[in-house]
Each structure stands twice: as C-alpha cells, then as structure tokens.
Write an enzyme that holds these catalytic residues in place. Sequence first.
Site, PDB file in Angstrom:
ATOM      1  N   LYS A  61     -73.322 -28.231 -10.128  1.00  0.00           N
ATOM      2  CA  LYS A  61     -74.073 -28.093 -11.385  1.00  0.00           C
ATOM      3  C   LYS A  61     -73.108 -28.288 -12.550  1.00  0.00           C
ATOM      4  CE  LYS A  61     -75.734 -24.079 -13.178  1.00  0.00           C
ATOM      5  NZ  LYS A  61     -75.237 -24.212 -14.559  1.00  0.00           N
ATOM      6  N   ARG A  93     -79.322 -29.110 -18.094  1.00  0.00           N
ATOM      7  CA  ARG A  93     -79.534 -29.469 -19.497  1.00  0.00           C
ATOM      8  C   ARG A  93     -80.521 -28.530 -20.195  1.00  0.00           C
ATOM      9  NH1 ARG A  93     -80.892 -30.054 -23.814  1.00  0.00           N
ATOM     10  NH2 ARG A  93     -80.726 -31.817 -25.255  1.00  0.00           N
ATOM     11  N   LYS A  94     -81.359 -27.856 -19.417  1.00  0.00           N
ATOM     12  CA  LYS A  94     -82.357 -26.946 -19.998  1.00  0.00           C
ATOM     13  C   LYS A  94     -83.099 -27.577 -21.171  1.00  0.00           C
ATOM     14  CE  LYS A  94     -80.228 -22.569 -18.578  1.00  0.00           C
ATOM     15  NZ  LYS A  94     -78.881 -22.981 -18.131  1.00  0.00           N
TER      16      LYS A  94
END
Length: 263
Positions: A61, A93-94
Amino acid sequence: PAPYLQSYESRLANYNNPAARALLECIARKQSNLCVSVDVSTKAKVLEVVDAVGPSVCLIKTHIDIVEDFDADLLDQLEQLSKKHDFLIFEDRKFADIGNTVVLQYSKGVHQIASWSHFTNAHSVPGPGIIAGLASVGLPLGRGLLLLAEMSSEGTLAKGEYTEATVQMARESRGFVVGFIAQQRLGRADEDFLILTPGVQLGSAGDSLGQQYNTPAAVVGKGADVIIVGRGVYGKAGKEAVREEAERYKKEGWAAYEQRMKA
Ligand code: S5P
C-alpha cells in the site's frame, strides 16, 4: 459455511474483477494475507522497504503523494519489484469528490494512479457518482475499488448507518467495488466482499493522533481478509529488521486465517 469462512482459493469463484482475482491468487500462492503500508517520504526509502518486505506480502500500500522526490522511475522500479517479489499494489488515495473530479484525479496529474495501481480506495460520502467516475477509468484497466466503510481512528464518523449505506453502494457496483476498508466483516453472510483492515500492530494500542491498533489475530477473527500494517513493520530500524518484522506479521496473519477456517 459463509464465503469468508472458506479458503482464499475457493473464493475466486465469487469474483470477476481481475484485480480481486489476482489478489486472491497471490494470497493463496504466497500464503500471505499481509499488506505493508509503505508510508515513507523518499524514493530510496520506499524502494528499500518494498524490497525488504516484498517476499512476505500479497499487497503493498502506497501514499504516493508523500514521496518528496517522486518521479516516473519510482513507478518503474515499483513495478519491477512487484514482479520480482510477486505482489500487487494499492494506492491509498482515499478519493472523496464528485465523479467528474475523481475521474481526473485518478487518471491524470503527476501520479496517474490508474496506470499503475491495481487497487485504490474511496470514501462513500459523495454518493454513488464517485464510484461511477472511478469505474469509468479503472474498469477498462482491470482495476478494483475498495470503499472506506469504517475507519480505525478514534471518533470516526464512518459507523452505523453510514457503514450500512456504504455496503449498499458497493452492492450496486459489484464489478468494480471488490470490498471494503473496514474493521470487521461486512455484508450478509451469503455475500463475499474483500475486507482489508488497517490499524494493526503487535504491542501497541495506538498513537498520539487517534490511530487505534488491534492484533492480526483479533482483526482476522472479526473477518479481515488482508491485514494492513504500516509503522509496525517499516518503523523498525534497518532493512533486515524490517524484513524480519514483515515475516512475523505474515506468519501471524496466516495462522489467524487457518484458525478462522477451523471455526
Ligand atoms: O481507517 C483507516 C484506513 C486506512 S487506509 N485507518 C488507517 O490507518 N488507514 C491507513 O493505514 C493509513 O493511512 C496508514 O497508511 C495505514 C496505517 O498505518 P500504521 O502506521 O498506523 O499501521
């Protein structure tokens, strides 16, 4: 038994999404449900950590926007390491904007996330347009999306009805939304979503900024399919210590999965 109580291999039958399938296959092949979150801010350090933990993980990640000396060569080297060590990549990236904006954020800009990241994630707060926008870019490339249904941090608003509504949004886009960032199994017993759980560390309850930790055994017991560990692994001093710590979490995560299968 419910799908999540079955083996990773047998759950392949429940997924058409190429990224989800590749992840399940990689987990089974490497006997690893460990994702290491590489939250370090130079290219050299990212590559050092990824090379150290690569053999132990199914997934790396990234927070690509924290790398000070980011360039295209970092992406080339990351891809080479993903082939050398056999893992997939998840850019954390949300996304949290309207569909039209996330299309641009996902496909363009300096990072061109969709071109190299097998998975990314999004908040459900804008409503389904965010999924439609991301899917328009990601689906043709075989990418997968995880919705943030819950968070690990103290005081999170992502709970209760918000979490339920997020699960419902996922149901309506099953080809692209492959699962959730969550703290526990979500969905009905007959549904199969991938659950990726952050806020995992051995020997720490949290940090000074609201992060809350559980052990690999605890989160896998509650339904995590992949455990996400950041500082618990990359926080060790020296490449060898980081490598050893990744192995330790890999073994813990896999033992917890085997335990869950017996239940
Ligand atoms: O609820 C969440 C969701 C995420 S993706 N809580 C989290 O901590 N994360 C991410 O997981 C966070 O952005 C960070 O990259 C990682 C946890 O890092 P650690 O150092 O606390 O293990």
